[in-house]
Design a protein around this motif. Structure first.
Motif, mmCIF file in Angstrom:
data_model
loop_
_atom_site.group_PDB
_atom_site.id
_atom_site.type_symbol
_atom_site.label_atom_id
_atom_site.label_comp_id
_atom_site.label_asym_id
_atom_site.label_seq_id
_atom_site.Cartn_x
_atom_site.Cartn_y
_atom_site.Cartn_z
ATOM 1 N N ILE A 209 86.439 46.337 -44.456
ATOM 2 C CA ILE A 209 87.296 46.321 -45.640
ATOM 3 C C ILE A 209 86.777 45.297 -46.646
ATOM 4 C CG2 ILE A 209 89.606 45.810 -46.515
ATOM 5 C CD1 ILE A 209 90.739 46.825 -43.880
ATOM 6 N N TYR A 210 86.547 45.770 -47.861
ATOM 7 C CA TYR A 210 86.193 44.905 -48.981
ATOM 8 C C TYR A 210 87.375 44.901 -49.947
ATOM 9 C CZ TYR A 210 81.345 44.406 -47.518
ATOM 10 O OH TYR A 210 80.210 44.084 -46.817
ATOM 11 N N ILE A 232 92.710 39.063 -47.764
ATOM 12 C CA ILE A 232 91.606 38.195 -47.342
ATOM 13 C C ILE A 232 91.403 38.291 -45.829
ATOM 14 C CG2 ILE A 232 90.887 35.779 -47.105
ATOM 15 C CD1 ILE A 232 92.346 35.287 -49.804
ATOM 16 N N THR A 233 92.483 38.232 -45.073
ATOM 17 C CA THR A 233 92.391 38.274 -43.614
ATOM 18 C C THR A 233 91.896 39.630 -43.125
ATOM 19 O OG1 THR A 233 94.231 36.711 -43.503
ATOM 20 C CG2 THR A 233 93.635 37.832 -41.472
ATOM 21 N N LEU A 234 92.372 40.709 -43.735
ATOM 22 C CA LEU A 234 91.897 42.043 -43.370
ATOM 23 C C LEU A 234 90.389 42.148 -43.555
ATOM 24 C CD1 LEU A 234 94.744 44.142 -44.998
ATOM 25 C CD2 LEU A 234 94.054 44.347 -42.605
ATOM 26 N N SER A 235 89.891 41.599 -44.640
ATOM 27 C CA SER A 235 88.454 41.624 -44.898
ATOM 28 C C SER A 235 87.694 40.810 -43.862
ATOM 29 C CB SER A 235 88.163 41.102 -46.308
ATOM 30 O OG SER A 235 88.774 41.917 -47.290
ATOM 31 N N GLU A 236 88.186 39.620 -43.557
ATOM 32 C CA GLU A 236 87.517 38.750 -42.589
ATOM 33 C C GLU A 236 87.488 39.373 -41.196
ATOM 34 O OE1 GLU A 236 89.736 35.170 -42.895
ATOM 35 O OE2 GLU A 236 88.592 34.392 -44.601
ATOM 36 N N GLN A 237 88.600 39.958 -40.768
ATOM 37 C CA GLN A 237 88.691 40.513 -39.419
ATOM 38 C C GLN A 237 87.796 41.732 -39.218
ATOM 39 O OE1 GLN A 237 90.741 39.371 -36.676
ATOM 40 N NE2 GLN A 237 90.697 37.561 -37.982
ATOM 41 N N ILE A 297 78.258 33.590 -41.211
ATOM 42 C CA ILE A 297 77.952 34.863 -40.552
ATOM 43 C C ILE A 297 79.221 35.708 -40.551
ATOM 44 C CG2 ILE A 297 77.078 35.958 -38.459
ATOM 45 C CD1 ILE A 297 75.894 33.216 -37.695
ATOM 46 N N ARG A 298 79.131 36.898 -41.156
ATOM 47 C CA ARG A 298 80.300 37.770 -41.232
ATOM 48 C C ARG A 298 80.084 39.046 -40.426
ATOM 49 N NH1 ARG A 298 80.845 40.021 -45.644
ATOM 50 N NH2 ARG A 298 79.167 39.169 -46.922
ATOM 51 N N HIS A 299 81.077 39.400 -39.627
ATOM 52 C CA HIS A 299 81.035 40.615 -38.824
ATOM 53 C C HIS A 299 82.454 40.891 -38.341
ATOM 54 C CE1 HIS A 299 81.499 38.242 -35.084
ATOM 55 N NE2 HIS A 299 80.748 37.355 -35.712
ATOM 56 N N LYS A 300 82.691 42.080 -37.826
ATOM 57 C CA LYS A 300 84.015 42.374 -37.301
ATOM 58 C C LYS A 300 84.277 41.512 -36.076
ATOM 59 C CE LYS A 300 82.640 46.385 -34.458
ATOM 60 N NZ LYS A 300 82.790 47.835 -34.268
ATOM 61 N N THR A 301 85.531 41.191 -35.847
ATOM 62 C CA THR A 301 85.882 40.236 -34.794
ATOM 63 C C THR A 301 85.901 40.853 -33.397
ATOM 64 O OG1 THR A 301 88.232 40.675 -35.215
ATOM 65 C CG2 THR A 301 87.224 38.781 -36.340
#
Length: 312
Positions: A209-210, A232-237, A297-301
């Motif tokens: 999600i962006y 913001i949290t939806l994007s991070e997760q 580093i960004r990726h799905k949790t």
């Protein structure tokens, strides 16, 4: 009168007896083969930037380490700047609070589509206000997408979580990278899908999600901070990213999304040594040779391993 036995019946009985007693060599040979389990490849799309937001390129498979629920995993697939087809849902908030930006949204979105979509990519367009409406089905035709964007209409509430839920479901049927781009001022005002349900649907369908957050006046006391935080949290997760529409406007925000999607690492592994009974497996990716503060580093949790329950 004597009953003469049927030869075919005797033959069938003999074969059946041989199978029961384990006398058929072919069956025994098959039983001796090792049991193979179909383990699903876990695919991760990863973005790496420095502390100033600059993209870090040139990393190799050996730079990354992956753990699942704290247990080390072996990277089996690694690609830089993946050319994997892109499946994208563009979901635009057309509730009453965004009415004044409607024309700006249309024009900026058209530029985004024209710059991003390639022949192997697919995009659909949703608008969400009180209800979620699909304006264009999945296509790589820029003219069809533009036509859908010309149809943006709406007023009333904001069914944000419904849009995420339905958008993720549709993307889940596609192969390749799956991205949901949300344009909204934040906040869900329609009683329907909840935040946890929306997030779970995105994770189950491997959707990034962006969020492009449109806040007219940053210091306004009427700002929906809770809605912004949710985006913001939806994007991070999910391994995506959030952007605010600032001085550069919506054009700049869309360009940042495009750049982000074109500079991803694709990392895949087959899970092993899993802890049994976990419905959700948490993933962590590190670059051991760098200090903890050097890279973002960004990726799905993580991902769900259990089957999804039907929603009432």
């Amino acid at each position: 009168m004597a009953i003469r036995p049927n030869r075919l019946a005797l033959a069938a009985f003999s074969v059946g007896l041989a199978l029961i007693l384990g006398l058929a060599p072919r069956v025994t040979a098959q039983e001796d083969k090792p049991l193979r389990l179909d383990v699903k490849l876990v695919s991760l799309f990863v973005n790496v930037t420095d502390q100033k937001g600059a993209i870090i390129g040139g990393l190799t498979k050996d730079d990354f380490k992956i753990t699942e629920d704290g247990r080390p995993q072996t990277i089996q697939v690694f690609e830089r700047q993946s050319e994997m087809p892109l499946n994208l849902t563009l979901a635009i908030d057309t509730s009453s609070s965004t009415y004044k930006d409607r024309y700006i949204e249309q024009q900026a979105a058209k530029k985004f589509v024209g710059a991003l979509i390639r022949s192997q990519d697919q995009m659909n367009v949703l608008q969400f206000a009180t209800y979620v409406t699909e304006l264009t089905g999945f296509t790589n035709s820029v003219s069809k997408i533009d036509h859908g964007l010309d149809g943006l209409r709406g007023a009333g509430g904001t069914a944000l979580y419904d849009a995420i839920y339905l958008g993720s479901q549709a993307l889940g049927k596609k192969d390749g990278r799956k991205v949901l781009v949300l344009v909204s001022d934040g906040g869900d005002t329609v009683k329907g899908t909840t935040y946890p349900e929306a997030l779970e649907q995105a994770l189950r369908n491997e959707v990034m999600i962006y969020s492009i957050i449109d806040v007219p006046i940053e210091a306004s006391p009427g700002r929906d901070i809770g809605g912004e935080h949710a985006l913001i949290t939806l994007s991070e997760q999910t391994g995506g990213k959030h952007f605010y529409i600032d001085a550069g406007g919506l054009d700049k925000a869309f360009a940042q999304v495009s750049d982000d999607l074109r500079t991803q690492y694709m990392i895949g592994y087959y899970p092993h040594n899993q802890e049994p009974g976990r419905p959700f497996h948490r993933i962590d990716i590190t670059i051991p040779r760098a200090s903890a503060e050097a890279f973002n580093i960004r990726h799905k949790t993580g991902y769900y391993a259990d089957p999804q329950k039907a929603r009432d």
